[in-house]
Scaffold this motif. Structure first.
Motif, mmCIF file in Angstrom:
data_model
loop_
_atom_site.group_PDB
_atom_site.id
_atom_site.type_symbol
_atom_site.label_atom_id
_atom_site.label_comp_id
_atom_site.label_asym_id
_atom_site.label_seq_id
_atom_site.Cartn_x
_atom_site.Cartn_y
_atom_site.Cartn_z
ATOM 1 N N ASP A 34 -10.198 -11.784 0.747
ATOM 2 C CA ASP A 34 -10.904 -10.324 1.071
ATOM 3 C C ASP A 34 -9.750 -9.414 0.836
ATOM 4 O OD1 ASP A 34 -12.120 -8.206 2.118
ATOM 5 O OD2 ASP A 34 -11.587 -8.734 4.342
ATOM 6 N N ARG A 35 -10.019 -8.940 -0.613
ATOM 7 C CA ARG A 35 -9.217 -7.930 -1.241
ATOM 8 C C ARG A 35 -8.999 -6.731 -0.302
ATOM 9 N NH1 ARG A 35 -11.105 -10.943 -5.388
ATOM 10 N NH2 ARG A 35 -9.407 -11.879 -6.784
ATOM 11 N N ASP A 36 -9.999 -6.082 0.033
ATOM 12 C CA ASP A 36 -10.258 -5.014 0.782
ATOM 13 C C ASP A 36 -9.360 -4.909 1.912
ATOM 14 O OD1 ASP A 36 -11.225 -3.553 -1.368
ATOM 15 O OD2 ASP A 36 -13.227 -4.026 -0.482
ATOM 16 N N GLY A 37 -9.609 -6.027 2.890
ATOM 17 C CA GLY A 37 -8.897 -6.191 3.841
ATOM 18 C C GLY A 37 -7.353 -6.421 3.904
ATOM 19 N N ILE A 38 -6.997 -7.018 2.701
ATOM 20 C CA ILE A 38 -5.533 -7.387 2.577
ATOM 21 C C ILE A 38 -5.138 -6.065 2.256
ATOM 22 C CG2 ILE A 38 -4.055 -7.913 1.020
ATOM 23 C CD1 ILE A 38 -5.574 -10.711 0.684
ATOM 24 N N ARG A 39 -5.642 -5.153 1.616
ATOM 25 C CA ARG A 39 -5.015 -3.964 1.169
ATOM 26 C C ARG A 39 -4.754 -3.098 2.659
ATOM 27 N NH1 ARG A 39 -9.139 -4.123 -3.116
ATOM 28 N NH2 ARG A 39 -8.206 -4.395 -4.983
ATOM 29 N N GLN A 40 -5.899 -3.066 3.283
ATOM 30 C CA GLN A 40 -5.923 -2.290 4.449
ATOM 31 C C GLN A 40 -4.583 -2.779 5.309
ATOM 32 O OE1 GLN A 40 -9.528 -2.325 6.326
ATOM 33 N NE2 GLN A 40 -10.654 -1.298 4.769
ATOM 34 N N ARG A 41 -4.428 -3.834 5.388
ATOM 35 C CA ARG A 41 -3.607 -4.574 6.486
ATOM 36 C C ARG A 41 -1.925 -4.251 5.706
ATOM 37 N NH1 ARG A 41 -7.239 -8.806 6.823
ATOM 38 N NH2 ARG A 41 -6.310 -9.965 5.261
ATOM 39 N N VAL A 42 -1.917 -4.314 4.564
ATOM 40 C CA VAL A 42 -0.677 -4.139 3.954
ATOM 41 C C VAL A 42 -0.057 -2.364 4.136
ATOM 42 C CG1 VAL A 42 0.535 -3.814 1.481
ATOM 43 C CG2 VAL A 42 -0.555 -5.869 2.363
#
Length: 237
Positions: free
Chosen positions: A113-121
């Motif tokens: 989940d690239r979008d989820g990873i971006r948000q968590r980072v």
């Protein structure tokens, strides 16, 4: 002894300038406590001012050096190993982002989940930026407290000293300046010390608050660049 010699002797005993130490010694015990407390607060304020100036200068220098190495390095993660990240806000921000990236990519879920990873980072680095700003501004609250409270504490000493002067007028049944002036001078000296403690504290607090905000904005820009780099790597994954 002639009247002329008496006048000469009395004129020699009259002080020609203010003596702060003598004013403190002659003051009432309550006024002395107020003065002592304000002087201690002023000393502590100047200790914070000097130490913070040296600290933020060193932090900015180390962060600038790290950020240059980080963007010039072919393997930025190697810069985050060992002692390099200690007492370096920029390094801790990068560590927060990369740690979250590693945890997210190690998850079993497929596809990633690239979008989820971006948000968590982004959240991890933003939280670290806020923590670094709070850590840097930790002792500045004392400057704000001193700047707002010290004048009123000094005013309390002044009011008490003036009340004591009026008491002396009543007890001696003499309203001449020779009776009233020393007590009023001691009382007003308490206000002067309060302003002496408050003015540098207010100036330093405003100036340092601006520097902390500026440094926080700088860390946030660095975090945004790291996030953009991570986002590009995720797109290529």
């Amino acid at each position: 002894m002639t009247s002329l010699s008496l006048l000469s002797a009395s004129s020699l005993s009259v002080p020609t300038r203010l003596d702060p130490i003598q004013l403190f010694i002659d003051a009432d015990i309550v006024v002395q406590l107020v003065m002592a407390g304000l002087l201690l607060a002023s000393i502590w304020c100047w200790t914070i001012i000097v130490s913070f100036s040296m600290r933020i200068a060193g932090v900015k220098r180390r962060s600038s050096h790290f950020e240059e190495e980080f963007w010039d390095s072919e393997n930025p993660e190697q810069l985050l190993v060992g002692k390099r990240k200690k007492d370096n806000p920029s390094a801790r921000v990068a560590v927060a982002g990369l740690n979250e990236l590693r945890k997210s990519t190690e998850a079993k879920a497929q596809p990633i989940d690239r979008d989820g990873i971006r948000q968590r980072v982004a959240l991890a680095m933003e939280g670290q930026v806020a923590e670094e700003a709070d850590r840097l501004a930790d002792r500045l609250n004392f400057l704000a407290t001193t700047g707002s409270v010290a004048p009123f504490v000094g005013l309390f000493g002044t009011v008490w000293g003036i009340m004591n002067s009026f008491f002396q007028i009543g007890s001696q049944q003499n309203s001449s300046l020779a009776v009233v002036a020393p007590g009023i001078s001691e009382a007003l000296f308490a206000t002067a010390i309060g302003l002496f403690a408050a003015i540098p504290a207010v100036i330093a607090y405003n100036r340092f608050g601006h520097r902390v905000n500026s440094f926080e904005s700088r860390l946030q820009r660095f975090a945004d660049r790291v996030q953009a780099q991570i986002s590009r790597e995720l797109e290529g994954a």
